[in-house]
Design a protein around this motif. Structure first.
Motif, PDB file in Angstrom:
ATOM      1  N   GLN A  11       0.822  -1.201   0.000  1.00  0.00           N
ATOM      2  CA  GLN A  11       0.000   0.000   0.000  1.00  0.00           C
ATOM      3  C   GLN A  11       0.864   1.262   0.000  1.00  0.00           C
ATOM      4  N   ALA A  12       2.151   1.134   0.276  1.00  0.00           N
ATOM      5  CA  ALA A  12       3.042   2.292   0.340  1.00  0.00           C
ATOM      6  C   ALA A  12       3.463   2.789  -1.038  1.00  0.00           C
ATOM      7  N   ARG A  13       3.233   2.013  -2.081  1.00  0.00           N
ATOM      8  CA  ARG A  13       3.689   2.392  -3.425  1.00  0.00           C
ATOM      9  C   ARG A  13       3.140   3.755  -3.848  1.00  0.00           C
ATOM     10  N   GLN A  14       1.872   3.976  -3.633  1.00  0.00           N
ATOM     11  CA  GLN A  14       1.265   5.249  -4.035  1.00  0.00           C
ATOM     12  C   GLN A  14       1.891   6.415  -3.267  1.00  0.00           C
ATOM     13  N   GLY A  15       2.120   6.235  -1.986  1.00  0.00           N
ATOM     14  CA  GLY A  15       2.737   7.285  -1.189  1.00  0.00           C
ATOM     15  C   GLY A  15       4.167   7.572  -1.617  1.00  0.00           C
ATOM     16  N   LEU A  16       4.911   6.523  -1.956  1.00  0.00           N
ATOM     17  CA  LEU A  16       6.283   6.709  -2.421  1.00  0.00           C
ATOM     18  C   LEU A  16       6.318   7.416  -3.770  1.00  0.00           C
ATOM     19  N   ASP A  17       5.387   7.064  -4.645  1.00  0.00           N
ATOM     20  CA  ASP A  17       5.310   7.746  -5.937  1.00  0.00           C
ATOM     21  C   ASP A  17       4.989   9.225  -5.748  1.00  0.00           C
ATOM     22  N   VAL A  23       9.382  15.578  -4.458  1.00  0.00           N
ATOM     23  CA  VAL A  23      10.817  15.856  -4.338  1.00  0.00           C
ATOM     24  C   VAL A  23      11.367  16.341  -5.674  1.00  0.00           C
ATOM     25  N   ALA A  24      10.983  15.675  -6.756  1.00  0.00           N
ATOM     26  CA  ALA A  24      11.464  16.077  -8.082  1.00  0.00           C
ATOM     27  C   ALA A  24      11.063  17.522  -8.376  1.00  0.00           C
ATOM     28  N   GLN A  25       9.846  17.868  -8.059  1.00  0.00           N
ATOM     29  CA  GLN A  25       9.381  19.228  -8.306  1.00  0.00           C
ATOM     30  C   GLN A  25      10.150  20.226  -7.438  1.00  0.00           C
ATOM     31  N   SER A  26      10.412  19.863  -6.196  1.00  0.00           N
ATOM     32  CA  SER A  26      11.098  20.794  -5.290  1.00  0.00           C
ATOM     33  C   SER A  26      12.547  21.045  -5.697  1.00  0.00           C
ATOM     34  N   ILE A  27      13.181  20.077  -6.376  1.00  0.00           N
ATOM     35  CA  ILE A  27      14.567  20.294  -6.804  1.00  0.00           C
ATOM     36  C   ILE A  27      14.657  20.688  -8.279  1.00  0.00           C
ATOM     37  N   GLY A  28      13.504  20.854  -8.916  1.00  0.00           N
ATOM     38  CA  GLY A  28      13.483  21.370 -10.282  1.00  0.00           C
ATOM     39  C   GLY A  28      13.695  20.347 -11.377  1.00  0.00           C
ATOM     40  N   ASP A  34       4.953   9.583 -18.967  1.00  0.00           N
ATOM     41  CA  ASP A  34       4.736   8.235 -19.497  1.00  0.00           C
ATOM     42  C   ASP A  34       5.411   7.145 -18.664  1.00  0.00           C
ATOM     43  N   GLY A  35       6.168   7.545 -17.633  1.00  0.00           N
ATOM     44  CA  GLY A  35       6.797   6.569 -16.756  1.00  0.00           C
ATOM     45  C   GLY A  35       8.127   6.038 -17.246  1.00  0.00           C
ATOM     46  N   TYR A  36       8.601   6.500 -18.403  1.00  0.00           N
ATOM     47  CA  TYR A  36       9.891   6.056 -18.926  1.00  0.00           C
ATOM     48  C   TYR A  36      10.960   7.025 -18.456  1.00  0.00           C
ATOM     49  N   ASP A  44      20.284  13.444 -11.680  1.00  0.00           N
ATOM     50  CA  ASP A  44      18.939  13.858 -11.263  1.00  0.00           C
ATOM     51  C   ASP A  44      18.231  12.730 -10.516  1.00  0.00           C
ATOM     52  N   ALA A  45      18.351  11.511 -11.032  1.00  0.00           N
ATOM     53  CA  ALA A  45      17.714  10.368 -10.373  1.00  0.00           C
ATOM     54  C   ALA A  45      18.294  10.175  -8.972  1.00  0.00           C
ATOM     55  N   GLY A  46      19.601  10.319  -8.854  1.00  0.00           N
ATOM     56  CA  GLY A  46      20.241  10.185  -7.549  1.00  0.00           C
ATOM     57  C   GLY A  46      19.816  11.270  -6.587  1.00  0.00           C
ATOM     58  N   ALA A  47      19.657  12.485  -7.099  1.00  0.00           N
ATOM     59  CA  ALA A  47      19.223  13.595  -6.246  1.00  0.00           C
ATOM     60  C   ALA A  47      17.802  13.351  -5.743  1.00  0.00           C
ATOM     61  N   ILE A  48      16.957  12.837  -6.608  1.00  0.00           N
ATOM     62  CA  ILE A  48      15.573  12.547  -6.203  1.00  0.00           C
ATOM     63  C   ILE A  48      15.570  11.465  -5.124  1.00  0.00           C
ATOM     64  N   GLY A  49      16.275  10.367  -5.376  1.00  0.00           N
ATOM     65  CA  GLY A  49      16.319   9.271  -4.408  1.00  0.00           C
ATOM     66  C   GLY A  49      16.944   9.690  -3.092  1.00  0.00           C
ATOM     67  N   GLY A  50      18.024  10.453  -3.158  1.00  0.00           N
ATOM     68  CA  GLY A  50      18.682  10.905  -1.935  1.00  0.00           C
ATOM     69  C   GLY A  50      17.798  11.804  -1.102  1.00  0.00           C
ATOM     70  N   ASN A  51      17.094  12.709  -1.757  1.00  0.00           N
ATOM     71  CA  ASN A  51      16.185  13.599  -1.032  1.00  0.00           C
ATOM     72  C   ASN A  51      14.985  12.849  -0.481  1.00  0.00           C
TER      73      ASN A  51
END
Length: 79
Positions: A11-17, A23-28, A34-36, A44-51
């Motif tokens: 059930q946490a998948r939606q919350g994590l998404d 986070v992505a929006q906050s760091i620009g 499309d999910g790709y 950028d991916a690392g910054a999102i995951g780290g944040n």
């Protein structure tokens, strides 16, 4: 290897998404609709995951502090 990683709490998948997009929006960083993510830069991916991890740790610390504070108050009330 797709499909190997599974959330411990499905059930946490939606919350994590939701957190990922916030986070992505906050760091620009603009995430594709499309999910790709093949065109997303590794940095950028690392910054999102780290944040995301940073925010989850902060939330967990706050929850633990609240539980510890409540336990301490409960112990004092029992005296």
């Amino acid at each position: 290897m797709p499909g190997r990683r599974q959330n411990l709490v499905p059930q946490a998948r939606q919350g994590l998404d939701q957190l990922k997009y916030e986070v992505a929006q906050s760091i620009g960083v603009t995430l594709p609709q499309d999910g790709y993510y093949g065109f997303l830069q590794t940095r950028d991916a690392g910054a999102i995951g780290g944040n995301m991890v940073r925010q989850m740790i902060t939330l967990a610390e706050q929850q633990l502090a609240g539980q510890a504070g409540g336990a301490a108050l409960g112990a004092q009330a029992g005296r």
